[in-house]
Design an enzyme around this catalytic site. Structure first.
Site, PDB file in Angstrom:
ATOM      1  N   ARG A 100       0.846  -1.189   0.000  1.00 11.30           N
ATOM      2  CA  ARG A 100       0.000   0.000   0.000  1.00 11.30           C
ATOM      3  C   ARG A 100       0.881   1.238   0.000  1.00 11.30           C
ATOM      4  NH1 ARG A 100      -4.566  -1.840   4.460  1.00 11.30           N
ATOM      5  NH2 ARG A 100      -5.544  -3.433   3.174  1.00 11.30           N
ATOM      6  N   ARG A 118       1.431  -6.428  12.673  1.00  3.91           N
ATOM      7  CA  ARG A 118       0.806  -5.820  13.849  1.00  3.91           C
ATOM      8  C   ARG A 118       0.673  -6.832  14.980  1.00  3.91           C
ATOM      9  NH1 ARG A 118      -3.312  -0.906  12.378  1.00  3.91           N
ATOM     10  NH2 ARG A 118      -1.861   0.173  10.993  1.00  3.91           N
ATOM     11  N   ARG A 132       2.789   1.015  10.328  1.00  2.00           N
ATOM     12  CA  ARG A 132       2.204   1.373   9.039  1.00  2.00           C
ATOM     13  C   ARG A 132       3.313   1.332   7.984  1.00  2.00           C
ATOM     14  NH1 ARG A 132      -2.637   3.940   7.986  1.00  2.00           N
ATOM     15  NH2 ARG A 132      -2.846   4.487  10.189  1.00  2.00           N
ATOM     16  N   GLU A 168      -6.060  -1.159  15.617  1.00  2.00           N
ATOM     17  CA  GLU A 168      -6.659  -2.138  14.701  1.00  2.00           C
ATOM     18  C   GLU A 168      -5.663  -3.211  14.284  1.00  2.00           C
ATOM     19  OE1 GLU A 168      -7.726  -2.585  10.060  1.00  2.00           O
ATOM     20  OE2 GLU A 168      -7.717  -0.550  10.876  1.00  2.00           O
ATOM     21  N   SER A 191      -9.892  -6.092  10.246  1.00  2.00           N
ATOM     22  CA  SER A 191     -11.209  -5.593   9.839  1.00  2.00           C
ATOM     23  C   SER A 191     -11.923  -6.724   9.120  1.00  2.00           C
ATOM     24  CB  SER A 191     -11.083  -4.383   8.907  1.00  2.00           C
ATOM     25  OG  SER A 191     -10.743  -3.219   9.620  1.00  2.00           O
TER      26      SER A 191
END
Length: 429
Positions: A262, A390, A277, A349, A352
């Site tokens: 990403r 994560r 990130r 987070e 999801s």
């Protein structure tokens, strides 16, 4: 993508659902474009009928020896043929415009999704576990003595720039162990089929799972047109593109461990410390393909699968349902699972899990055939099971001790050759 017939039949309800996402009414523009497209199609059909009628009369005029009528009719046929071509081309352009517009519209939230503007309005569903109490100030993952030499941002920066990391030794092995542990649980206990899929895909695959056209800037594209996947949701979901599945084969439940990419185009200055990130990261993804009546139950099931990984690792977490303003573009409803990070003193987070209804299926033309019925669109779901990097952060931060060593979850001991900790010197023991 939305069914134009639903917008046509219930424009007020469509606009009301979009308004819950903070989007101004769009049905007037959509319907005007749809009406223009349909008018062109009708005009083309009328002109074609006139062309066919004139064509039938040409021979009769010739047989009668009526040369003038013959020439008039022949000219009329040629004119109508040109008119049909022009109107059909215009109808195709209008159809393409309508499709492009529909591709930019987000999915509609389910009725039980809470209204809200941003993450502050998300609603907590439950918590599991108790955040550890330390008799020292807990550190963030990148600042642990056991991790500093094994989580190398400087070398990664030399190789690739910011938001990349090189993992070494014990931390690299722990990262690998986490992915293997997740896959084993999902495939042997949760009924998911393990897949190994490409990380380079065509435009069609990115359109199918709604990364395109809206999120092009968030993804990487090669010079010859392939896209690097942001998650294996893209490849797993698109395995059923342009297929008609047997109802008896559903639900299809798949999982894959892949690299993900990403650009983080909208996150300048956000989470720049550590590996929270990154431009390149790894995830174990879950995807389910179901019938419409199965999808909501499947959503809860997938959420439970992701939560179970955290429970086995002994990592405290909370599960929230996202509000309309924080929900992803393609989702009807999303559960976020947020793991406790002592170094930041907050939940972040880690998964999801979203139900998309037939939104992606329409884009992919993915259908199933009910017993004795006509093909219908499937429902698609996706979720992280989990984000590996994560999860690594959470294991390191929750297992840290005062001397800088890290106690590792019992569930991973078998994946680490029986070793139970990373010493302050960065050695697996």
């Amino acid at each position: 993508m939305h069914d134009i017939r639903i917008i046509r039949d219930t424009p007020a309800a469509f606009d009301a659902a979009l308004a819950r996402r903070g989007i101004e009414p769009l049905s007037p523009g959509v319907l005007a474009l749809d009406e223009a497209r349909r008018a062109m199609i009708l005009a083309a059909e009328t002109a074609r009928a006139e062309q066919n009628a004139a064509s039938k009369e040409v021979g009769a005029a010739k047989a009668r020896g009526d040369e003038a009528e013959f020439e008039r009719l022949r000219a009329l046929v040629a004119d109508k043929k040109a008119e049909v071509a022009r109107l059909e081309d215009e109808a195709k352009r209008k159809d393409a415009e309508l499709r492009e517009l529909l591709l930019t519209l987000p999915n509609l939230p389910l009725a039980d999704v809470p209204d809200g503007r941003d993450e502050a309005d998300n609603v907590e569903l439950r918590r599991w576990g108790t955040p550890p109490a330390f008799d020292f100030a807990p550190r963030e993952h990148f600042d642990l003595p056991s991790v500093r030499g094994a989580m190398d941002f400087a070398t990664a920066g030399k190789l690739s720039g910011s938001r990349f990391v090189v993992l070494r030794g014990a931390v690299a092995r722990l990262h690998r162990a986490l992915a293997q542990f997740m896959l084993d649980v999902h495939t042997t206990e949760n009924g998911l089929t393990e897949m190994n899929t490409p990380v380079l895909v065509r435009d069609e695959a990115m359109y199918g799972t709604n990364q395109l056209p809206k999120f092009a800037e968030d993804s990487y594209q090669t010079t010859n047109g392939w896209w690097l996947i942001p998650t294996s949701e893209v490849t797993l979901t698109n395995t059923v593109a342009n297929e008609i599945l047997d109802e008896a084969s559903l639900p299809l439940r798949m999982t894959a461990h892949t690299l993900c990419f990403r650009s983080e185009a909208g996150s300048a200055g956000k989470d720049t410390s550590g590996m929270l990130r990154q431009h390149q990261f790894e995830k174990v993804e879950m995807v389910s393909i179901t019938t419409p009546d199965q999808s909501l139950a499947e959503h809860d099931r997938m959420t439970a699968c992701a939560e179970d990984i955290l429970q086995r690792l002994g990592l405290p977490y909370r599960t929230v349902v996202l509000c309309t303003g924080d929900m992803g573009f393609g989702a009807q409803k999303t559960h976020d699972i947020e793991v406790w990070l002592p170094g930041q003193n907050c939940y972040r987070e880690i998964s999801s899990v979203s139900v998309c209804g037939d939104f992606q299926a329409r884009r992919m033309n993915a259908r199933y055939r009910p017993a004795g019925g006509k093909p219908e669109f499937v429902h698609t779901l996706n979720g992280s099971g989990l984000a590996v990097g994560r999860c690594l952060i959470a294991v390191l931060e929750n297992g840290q001790r005062a001397d800088g060593s890290v106690l590792l979850p019992q569930a991973l001991h078998g994946y680490l050759g029986g070793r139970t900790q990373i010493t302050a010197e960065g050695v697996l023991e």
